[in-house]
Scaffold this motif. Structure first.
Motif, PDB file in Angstrom:
ATOM      1  N   ASN A  77       0.850  -1.183   0.000  1.00 42.45           N
ATOM      2  CA  ASN A  77       0.000   0.000   0.000  1.00 42.45           C
ATOM      3  C   ASN A  77       0.885   1.231   0.000  1.00 42.45           C
ATOM      4  O   ASN A  77       1.912   1.263   0.672  1.00 42.45           O
ATOM      5  CB  ASN A  77      -0.907   0.037   1.229  1.00 42.45           C
ATOM      6  CG  ASN A  77      -1.993  -1.013   1.171  1.00 42.45           C
ATOM      7  OD1 ASN A  77      -2.145  -1.705   0.167  1.00 42.45           O
ATOM      8  ND2 ASN A  77      -2.748  -1.139   2.230  1.00 42.45           N
ATOM      9  N   VAL A  78       0.461   2.241  -0.751  1.00 36.66           N
ATOM     10  CA  VAL A  78       1.155   3.528  -0.746  1.00 36.66           C
ATOM     11  C   VAL A  78       0.221   4.526  -0.065  1.00 36.66           C
ATOM     12  O   VAL A  78      -0.982   4.526  -0.304  1.00 36.66           O
ATOM     13  CB  VAL A  78       1.559   3.980  -2.174  1.00 36.66           C
ATOM     14  CG1 VAL A  78       0.365   4.202  -3.059  1.00 36.66           C
ATOM     15  CG2 VAL A  78       2.418   5.233  -2.129  1.00 36.66           C
ATOM     16  N   VAL A  87      -1.199  -1.324  -4.222  1.00 36.11           N
ATOM     17  CA  VAL A  87      -0.397  -1.307  -5.445  1.00 36.11           C
ATOM     18  C   VAL A  87       0.051  -2.736  -5.736  1.00 36.11           C
ATOM     19  O   VAL A  87       0.460  -3.460  -4.832  1.00 36.11           O
ATOM     20  CB  VAL A  87       0.844  -0.397  -5.293  1.00 36.11           C
ATOM     21  CG1 VAL A  87       1.708  -0.446  -6.539  1.00 36.11           C
ATOM     22  CG2 VAL A  87       0.439   1.033  -4.986  1.00 36.11           C
ATOM     23  N   ALA A  88      -0.036  -3.130  -7.003  1.00 38.31           N
ATOM     24  CA  ALA A  88       0.481  -4.425  -7.452  1.00 38.31           C
ATOM     25  C   ALA A  88       1.526  -4.156  -8.526  1.00 38.31           C
ATOM     26  O   ALA A  88       1.304  -3.360  -9.428  1.00 38.31           O
ATOM     27  CB  ALA A  88      -0.646  -5.287  -8.014  1.00 38.31           C
ATOM     28  N   GLY A 107       1.516   3.818 -13.707  1.00 43.81           N
ATOM     29  CA  GLY A 107       0.604   2.738 -14.079  1.00 43.81           C
ATOM     30  C   GLY A 107      -0.824   3.220 -14.177  1.00 43.81           C
ATOM     31  O   GLY A 107      -1.082   4.396 -14.440  1.00 43.81           O
ATOM     32  N   ARG A 108      -1.767   2.289 -13.939  1.00 46.96           N
ATOM     33  CA  ARG A 108      -3.201   2.585 -14.063  1.00 46.96           C
ATOM     34  C   ARG A 108      -3.942   2.075 -12.827  1.00 46.96           C
ATOM     35  O   ARG A 108      -3.546   1.080 -12.239  1.00 46.96           O
ATOM     36  CB  ARG A 108      -3.776   1.922 -15.308  1.00 46.96           C
ATOM     37  CG  ARG A 108      -3.164   2.450 -16.576  1.00 46.96           C
ATOM     38  CD  ARG A 108      -3.591   1.637 -17.779  1.00 46.96           C
ATOM     39  NE  ARG A 108      -2.822   2.068 -18.936  1.00 46.96           N
ATOM     40  CZ  ARG A 108      -3.361   2.420 -20.076  1.00 46.96           C
ATOM     41  NH1 ARG A 108      -4.647   2.378 -20.248  1.00 46.96           N
ATOM     42  NH2 ARG A 108      -2.601   2.796 -21.075  1.00 46.96           N
ATOM     43  N   PHE A 109      -5.021   2.758 -12.489  1.00 54.72           N
ATOM     44  CA  PHE A 109      -5.860   2.367 -11.360  1.00 54.72           C
ATOM     45  C   PHE A 109      -7.067   1.625 -11.914  1.00 54.72           C
ATOM     46  O   PHE A 109      -7.829   2.176 -12.705  1.00 54.72           O
ATOM     47  CB  PHE A 109      -6.286   3.605 -10.574  1.00 54.72           C
ATOM     48  CG  PHE A 109      -7.027   3.299  -9.311  1.00 54.72           C
ATOM     49  CD1 PHE A 109      -6.397   2.668  -8.252  1.00 54.72           C
ATOM     50  CD2 PHE A 109      -8.358   3.640  -9.176  1.00 54.72           C
ATOM     51  CE1 PHE A 109      -7.070   2.387  -7.080  1.00 54.72           C
ATOM     52  CE2 PHE A 109      -9.047   3.370  -8.009  1.00 54.72           C
ATOM     53  CZ  PHE A 109      -8.401   2.741  -6.953  1.00 54.72           C
ATOM     54  N   ASP A 110      -7.246   0.367 -11.496  1.00 57.84           N
ATOM     55  CA  ASP A 110      -8.343  -0.444 -12.038  1.00 57.84           C
ATOM     56  C   ASP A 110      -9.624  -0.370 -11.212  1.00 57.84           C
ATOM     57  O   ASP A 110     -10.555  -1.141 -11.436  1.00 57.84           O
ATOM     58  CB  ASP A 110      -7.902  -1.897 -12.212  1.00 57.84           C
ATOM     59  CG  ASP A 110      -7.596  -2.590 -10.892  1.00 57.84           C
ATOM     60  OD1 ASP A 110      -7.857  -2.020  -9.820  1.00 57.84           O
ATOM     61  OD2 ASP A 110      -7.080  -3.729 -10.945  1.00 57.84           O
ATOM     62  N   GLY A 111      -9.678   0.528 -10.262  1.00 60.69           N
ATOM     63  CA  GLY A 111     -10.859   0.676  -9.420  1.00 60.69           C
ATOM     64  C   GLY A 111     -10.650   0.117  -8.023  1.00 60.69           C
ATOM     65  O   GLY A 111     -11.279   0.554  -7.073  1.00 60.69           O
ATOM     66  N   THR A 112      -9.774  -0.869  -7.895  1.00 62.96           N
ATOM     67  CA  THR A 112      -9.476  -1.434  -6.579  1.00 62.96           C
ATOM     68  C   THR A 112      -8.006  -1.300  -6.210  1.00 62.96           C
ATOM     69  O   THR A 112      -7.675  -1.116  -5.051  1.00 62.96           O
ATOM     70  CB  THR A 112      -9.872  -2.922  -6.512  1.00 62.96           C
ATOM     71  OG1 THR A 112      -9.182  -3.619  -7.551  1.00 62.96           O
ATOM     72  CG2 THR A 112     -11.361  -3.109  -6.676  1.00 62.96           C
ATOM     73  N   ALA A 113      -7.120  -1.419  -7.198  1.00 59.34           N
ATOM     74  CA  ALA A 113      -5.684  -1.344  -6.939  1.00 59.34           C
ATOM     75  C   ALA A 113      -4.987  -0.628  -8.085  1.00 59.34           C
ATOM     76  O   ALA A 113      -5.470  -0.609  -9.213  1.00 59.34           O
ATOM     77  CB  ALA A 113      -5.090  -2.739  -6.756  1.00 59.34           C
ATOM     78  N   PHE A 114      -3.837  -0.057  -7.774  1.00 57.92           N
ATOM     79  CA  PHE A 114      -3.001   0.591  -8.769  1.00 57.92           C
ATOM     80  C   PHE A 114      -2.105  -0.485  -9.369  1.00 57.92           C
ATOM     81  O   PHE A 114      -1.345  -1.138  -8.659  1.00 57.92           O
ATOM     82  CB  PHE A 114      -2.172   1.697  -8.115  1.00 57.92           C
ATOM     83  CG  PHE A 114      -1.313   2.466  -9.065  1.00 57.92           C
ATOM     84  CD1 PHE A 114      -1.858   3.439  -9.875  1.00 57.92           C
ATOM     85  CD2 PHE A 114       0.047   2.228  -9.146  1.00 57.92           C
ATOM     86  CE1 PHE A 114      -1.069   4.162 -10.753  1.00 57.92           C
ATOM     87  CE2 PHE A 114       0.845   2.949 -10.015  1.00 57.92           C
ATOM     88  CZ  PHE A 114       0.282   3.917 -10.820  1.00 57.92           C
ATOM     89  N   GLN A 115      -2.219  -0.702 -10.671  1.00 58.36           N
ATOM     90  CA  GLN A 115      -1.407  -1.684 -11.381  1.00 58.36           C
ATOM     91  C   GLN A 115      -0.170  -0.974 -11.927  1.00 58.36           C
ATOM     92  O   GLN A 115      -0.245  -0.295 -12.951  1.00 58.36           O
ATOM     93  CB  GLN A 115      -2.206  -2.350 -12.506  1.00 58.36           C
ATOM     94  CG  GLN A 115      -3.481  -3.017 -12.045  1.00 58.36           C
ATOM     95  CD  GLN A 115      -3.242  -4.132 -11.056  1.00 58.36           C
ATOM     96  OE1 GLN A 115      -2.282  -4.896 -11.172  1.00 58.36           O
ATOM     97  NE2 GLN A 115      -4.113  -4.240 -10.072  1.00 58.36           N
ATOM     98  N   ALA A 116       0.946  -1.101 -11.253  1.00 61.54           N
ATOM     99  CA  ALA A 116       2.160  -0.361 -11.605  1.00 61.54           C
ATOM    100  C   ALA A 116       2.937  -1.069 -12.710  1.00 61.54           C
ATOM    101  O   ALA A 116       3.055  -2.298 -12.716  1.00 61.54           O
ATOM    102  CB  ALA A 116       3.048  -0.196 -10.380  1.00 61.54           C
ATOM    103  N   THR A 117       3.453  -0.273 -13.626  1.00 62.91           N
ATOM    104  CA  THR A 117       4.339  -0.795 -14.668  1.00 62.91           C
ATOM    105  C   THR A 117       5.779  -0.388 -14.402  1.00 62.91           C
ATOM    106  O   THR A 117       6.694  -0.953 -14.989  1.00 62.91           O
ATOM    107  CB  THR A 117       3.920  -0.277 -16.056  1.00 62.91           C
ATOM    108  OG1 THR A 117       3.895   1.148 -16.027  1.00 62.91           O
ATOM    109  CG2 THR A 117       2.547  -0.804 -16.441  1.00 62.91           C
TER     110      THR A 117
END
Length: 151
Positions: A77-78, A87-88, A107-117
């Motif tokens: 978590n951030v 964050v994943a 990255g992008r936020f999918d509504g539940t978690a931030f999907q980091a690239t």
């Protein structure tokens, strides 16, 4: 009646203006994915961005939330002190990445978690990105490492 020379000059100027407008429009369209806006966790929690928007999120890695799963997937978590966003990230983390440390992720936020690239961590003991410092100051949780404690 206009002369042929004058008519040709007007046509060339009009064509140049159309070409300039077209190339400007193409440059703006092509660079849309290059602009990554910074958001603090409190901003993301209050007003979640659309799932197709790439942006940067930054803050401190929340204590006790760093989980290294099987393989290379890491979750944590951030936080900026006001809100906490999961964050994943799949990949190799920077060496200075850890709980309680500053980080910035793209990255992008999918509504539940931030999907980091991409995950960036501070590069030495005292550096923290300006955006992260501003977000922490806004929440009242920033502690200046250079400040001398009052006796």
């Amino acid at each position: 009646m206009r002369s042929l020379k004058k008519t040709r000059r007007i046509q060339i100027l009009a064509l140049a203006a159309v070409a300039l407008a077209g190339s400007t429009a193409l440059m703006i369209y092509a660079s849309q994915d290059s602009f990554n806006f910074f958001r603090a966790p409190s901003e993301v929690a209050a007003n979640p961005p659309p799932a197709n928007e790439t942006f940067r999120i930054g803050g401190l890695v929340e204590e006790g939330t760093l989980v290294r799963g099987s393989g290379t997937t890491i979750t944590f978590n951030v936080t900026d002190g006001g809100a906490s966003i999961p964050v994943a990230y799949t990949g190799v983390l920077p060496d200075l990445f850890g709980e309680g440390e500053g980080m910035v992720g793209t990255g992008r936020f999918d509504g539940t978690a931030f999907q980091a690239t991409e995950i960036l961590a501070r590069h030495d003991e005292t550096y923290m990105p300006k955006e992260v410092i501003d977000a922490l100051k806004e929440q009242g949780t920033y502690v200046d490492p250079d400040a001398t404690p009052e006796s």
